[in-house]
Design a protein around this motif. Structure first.
Motif, PDB file in Angstrom:
ATOM      1  N   LEU A 277      17.586 -20.871  27.739  1.00 33.72           N
ATOM      2  CA  LEU A 277      17.139 -19.479  27.728  1.00 33.72           C
ATOM      3  C   LEU A 277      16.022 -19.259  26.707  1.00 33.72           C
ATOM      4  CD1 LEU A 277      20.553 -17.555  27.943  1.00 33.72           C
ATOM      5  CD2 LEU A 277      18.913 -17.969  29.781  1.00 33.72           C
ATOM      6  N   THR A 278      16.159 -19.869  25.534  1.00 38.76           N
ATOM      7  CA  THR A 278      15.123 -19.717  24.507  1.00 38.76           C
ATOM      8  C   THR A 278      13.804 -20.314  24.971  1.00 38.76           C
ATOM      9  OG1 THR A 278      16.849 -19.844  22.813  1.00 38.76           O
ATOM     10  CG2 THR A 278      14.587 -20.152  22.082  1.00 38.76           C
ATOM     11  N   MET A 279      13.884 -21.412  25.713  1.00 37.05           N
ATOM     12  CA  MET A 279      12.671 -22.118  26.138  1.00 37.05           C
ATOM     13  C   MET A 279      12.011 -21.450  27.335  1.00 37.05           C
ATOM     14  SD  MET A 279      11.069 -24.988  25.280  1.00 37.05           S
ATOM     15  CE  MET A 279       9.947 -26.225  25.914  1.00 37.05           C
ATOM     16  N   PHE A 280      12.796 -21.087  28.336  1.00 31.83           N
ATOM     17  CA  PHE A 280      12.216 -20.654  29.615  1.00 31.83           C
ATOM     18  C   PHE A 280      12.368 -19.160  29.897  1.00 31.83           C
ATOM     19  CE2 PHE A 280      13.188 -25.182  30.201  1.00 31.83           C
ATOM     20  CZ  PHE A 280      11.944 -25.635  30.577  1.00 31.83           C
ATOM     21  N   ARG A 281      13.061 -18.427  29.031  1.00 31.09           N
ATOM     22  CA  ARG A 281      13.141 -16.980  29.184  1.00 31.09           C
ATOM     23  C   ARG A 281      12.419 -16.271  28.037  1.00 31.09           C
ATOM     24  NH1 ARG A 281      17.510 -15.973  32.753  1.00 31.09           N
ATOM     25  NH2 ARG A 281      17.374 -17.648  34.308  1.00 31.09           N
ATOM     26  N   LYS A 282      12.641 -16.745  26.811  1.00 21.55           N
ATOM     27  CA  LYS A 282      11.932 -16.159  25.661  1.00 21.55           C
ATOM     28  C   LYS A 282      10.606 -16.863  25.387  1.00 21.55           C
ATOM     29  CE  LYS A 282      14.078 -15.233  21.943  1.00 21.55           C
ATOM     30  NZ  LYS A 282      14.853 -15.475  20.710  1.00 21.55           N
ATOM     31  N   TYR A 283      10.459 -18.091  25.906  1.00 22.10           N
ATOM     32  CA  TYR A 283       9.246 -18.894  25.725  1.00 22.10           C
ATOM     33  C   TYR A 283       8.980 -19.211  24.254  1.00 22.10           C
ATOM     34  CZ  TYR A 283       8.533 -17.334  30.506  1.00 22.10           C
ATOM     35  OH  TYR A 283       8.704 -17.071  31.845  1.00 22.10           O
ATOM     36  N   GLU A 284      10.044 -19.317  23.471  1.00 19.43           N
ATOM     37  CA  GLU A 284       9.923 -19.698  22.067  1.00 19.43           C
ATOM     38  C   GLU A 284      10.128 -21.210  21.958  1.00 19.43           C
ATOM     39  OE1 GLU A 284       9.008 -18.055  19.534  1.00 19.43           O
ATOM     40  OE2 GLU A 284       9.162 -15.948  20.119  1.00 19.43           O
ATOM     41  N   TYR A 285       9.015 -21.943  22.029  1.00 14.63           N
ATOM     42  CA  TYR A 285       9.110 -23.393  22.035  1.00 14.63           C
ATOM     43  C   TYR A 285       9.614 -23.941  20.701  1.00 14.63           C
ATOM     44  CZ  TYR A 285       6.698 -23.831  26.522  1.00 14.63           C
ATOM     45  OH  TYR A 285       6.363 -23.774  27.850  1.00 14.63           O
ATOM     46  N   GLY A 286       9.165 -23.367  19.589  1.00 20.35           N
ATOM     47  CA  GLY A 286       9.575 -23.867  18.280  1.00 20.35           C
ATOM     48  C   GLY A 286      11.058 -23.692  18.038  1.00 20.35           C
ATOM     49  N   GLU A 287      11.591 -22.519  18.348  1.00 18.03           N
ATOM     50  CA  GLU A 287      13.020 -22.275  18.152  1.00 18.03           C
ATOM     51  C   GLU A 287      13.862 -23.174  19.065  1.00 18.03           C
ATOM     52  OE1 GLU A 287      13.745 -18.165  18.732  1.00 18.03           O
ATOM     53  OE2 GLU A 287      12.324 -17.511  17.194  1.00 18.03           O
ATOM     54  N   ALA A 288      13.434 -23.311  20.316  1.00 18.85           N
ATOM     55  CA  ALA A 288      14.182 -24.168  21.245  1.00 18.85           C
ATOM     56  C   ALA A 288      14.155 -25.616  20.785  1.00 18.85           C
ATOM     57  CB  ALA A 288      13.593 -24.046  22.649  1.00 18.85           C
ATOM     58  N   ALA A 289      13.020 -26.085  20.279  1.00 20.47           N
ATOM     59  CA  ALA A 289      12.929 -27.465  19.801  1.00 20.47           C
ATOM     60  C   ALA A 289      13.834 -27.675  18.590  1.00 20.47           C
ATOM     61  CB  ALA A 289      11.481 -27.801  19.446  1.00 20.47           C
ATOM     62  N   ALA A 290      13.878 -26.707  17.666  1.00 20.64           N
ATOM     63  CA  ALA A 290      14.738 -26.832  16.496  1.00 20.64           C
ATOM     64  C   ALA A 290      16.205 -26.880  16.902  1.00 20.64           C
ATOM     65  CB  ALA A 290      14.484 -25.675  15.534  1.00 20.64           C
ATOM     66  N   ALA A 291      16.610 -26.003  17.826  1.00 15.61           N
ATOM     67  CA  ALA A 291      17.998 -26.027  18.297  1.00 15.61           C
ATOM     68  C   ALA A 291      18.314 -27.347  18.995  1.00 15.61           C
ATOM     69  CB  ALA A 291      18.243 -24.857  19.243  1.00 15.61           C
ATOM     70  N   GLY A 292      17.355 -27.873  19.763  1.00 17.52           N
ATOM     71  CA  GLY A 292      17.571 -29.162  20.417  1.00 17.52           C
ATOM     72  C   GLY A 292      17.748 -30.294  19.424  1.00 17.52           C
ATOM     73  N   VAL A 293      16.968 -30.279  18.334  1.00 16.68           N
ATOM     74  CA  VAL A 293      17.100 -31.317  17.310  1.00 16.68           C
ATOM     75  C   VAL A 293      18.478 -31.250  16.655  1.00 16.68           C
ATOM     76  CG1 VAL A 293      16.254 -32.064  15.049  1.00 16.68           C
ATOM     77  CG2 VAL A 293      14.641 -31.497  16.860  1.00 16.68           C
ATOM     78  N   VAL A 294      18.961 -30.029  16.395  1.00 16.17           N
ATOM     79  CA  VAL A 294      20.287 -29.877  15.796  1.00 16.17           C
ATOM     80  C   VAL A 294      21.363 -30.438  16.722  1.00 16.17           C
ATOM     81  CG1 VAL A 294      22.000 -28.194  15.041  1.00 16.17           C
ATOM     82  CG2 VAL A 294      19.608 -27.916  14.378  1.00 16.17           C
ATOM     83  N   VAL A 295      21.255 -30.165  18.018  1.00  7.11           N
ATOM     84  CA  VAL A 295      22.237 -30.688  18.980  1.00  7.11           C
ATOM     85  C   VAL A 295      22.184 -32.211  19.035  1.00  7.11           C
ATOM     86  CG1 VAL A 295      22.890 -30.751  21.410  1.00  7.11           C
ATOM     87  CG2 VAL A 295      22.249 -28.588  20.357  1.00  7.11           C
TER      88      VAL A 295
END
Length: 320
Positions: A277-295
């Protein structure tokens, strides 16, 4: 005057044994593996490095000219955002429920299949089948063929029971909207129970037969044998199943997206779906990448424990 002649000493023979390969021979042996190593680095590590770089930027594609370096602020946002905290809680509930229920059901099925009975091979094949179904296909099967309020199997069975006892019709329950988290959990349990069953069945069949026979001769009951012999023997297999199941279930996206799409009210939104949702609905690439790194880092920690458990299992088998 007498002189004594001594026989010349023979040169010491070199020690007999395998010689260590030189550095050049080592590299010659490794050269055939270099293409595979390079391919693995390109496919796995370069995208991860790119994700790390993107996670340090404030980057929204709706504002292409506003991209700038922000350091670790995206990671601070990941650990403080309410949506992500709720997604973490949903991920923990979903993963723990699926893994624990699958392990218990898998243990029961493994103990049944460890006994000899006619048609055991066919029963094993049928019980393994859910694990072989593609995740999206399994989710669609549960959403439409079982949970659908109009023509699903659950409501059809309820209506048939009510009519059997004289009622005109039974209740019409929208299972996905009313019980979203149990709906996702049950579909995943159906899919992952065969995986746990296979691991625990392998552990049951690796039990030493002489120990079980000695317990039987000493008059131990089936419950005592299971509690004091079988369960301690299965401890590492249980740990392995729980760790591997956790690694896979924590990354669940298909079931959440297909059955509930995170709703209603984001009751089933887990971390992978929130990243989507962060990547493809909010289009916040930086936040989505950070969450992905944490996972990914969390999955690496779990995988480390899984690998240690597998290594201990192999050492135990070799020492026998």
């Amino acid at each position: 005057m007498t002189t004594t002649l001594t026989a010349p000493r023979k040169p010491a023979s070199p020690p007999v044994g395998p010689t260590r390969p030189s550095g050049i021979s080592k590299w010659r042996r490794r050269i055939p593996l270099l293409p595979a190593l390079i391919f693995t680095i390109v496919v796995t590590q370069l995208p991860f490095v790119a994700t790390l770089v993107i996670s340090t930027f404030q980057w929204n594609i709706l504002r292409p000219g506003d991209r700038h370096f922000t350091g670790l602020s995206n990671y601070a946002f990941v650990f403080t955002d309410e949506r992500l905290r709720a997604a973490v809680l949903n991920t923990v509930v979903l993963t723990a429920s699926v893994v624990l229920i699958s392990v218990l059901l898998g243990l029961g099925l493994a103990m049944l299949l460890d006994r000899g009975f006619p048609g055991r091979g066919l029963a094993r094949t049928l019980l393994i089948a859910p694990f072989l179904v593609m995740p999206v296909a399994a989710s669609l099967l549960w959403k439409h063929a079982i949970y659908n309020p109009d023509y699903g199997l659950l409501n059809g069975t309820l209506n048939a029971l009510y009519q059997f006892f004289g009622a005109d019709h039974g209740p019409t329950v929208d299972w996905v909207s009313t019980y979203p988290m149990p709906a996702v959990v049950i579909s995943l349990v159906w899919q992952w129970t065969p995986f746990m069953m296979l691991i625990l069945l392998a552990g049951l069949q690796a039990q030493p037969g002489d120990v079980l026979e000695a317990a039987r001769v000493d008059g131990a009951s089936a419950l005592e044998t299971f509690r004091h012999i079988t369960l301690p023997h299965l401890r590492q297999y249980l740990e392995l199943g729980i760790l591997l199941g956790t690694i896979y279930v924590v990354q669940t996206f298909d079931a959440v997206y297909t059955i509930t799409q995170g709703g209603p009210g984001k009751q089933t939104t887990n971390l992978p779906y929130e990243i989507y949702l962060t990547m493809f609905r909010k289009y916040e690439y930086g936040e989505a990448a950070a969450a992905g790194v944490v996972v990914v880092l969390g999955s690496i920690v779990i995988a480390t424990f899984a690998l240690r458990t597998i290594a201990s299992l192999f050492r135990e088998e070799v020492s026998r």
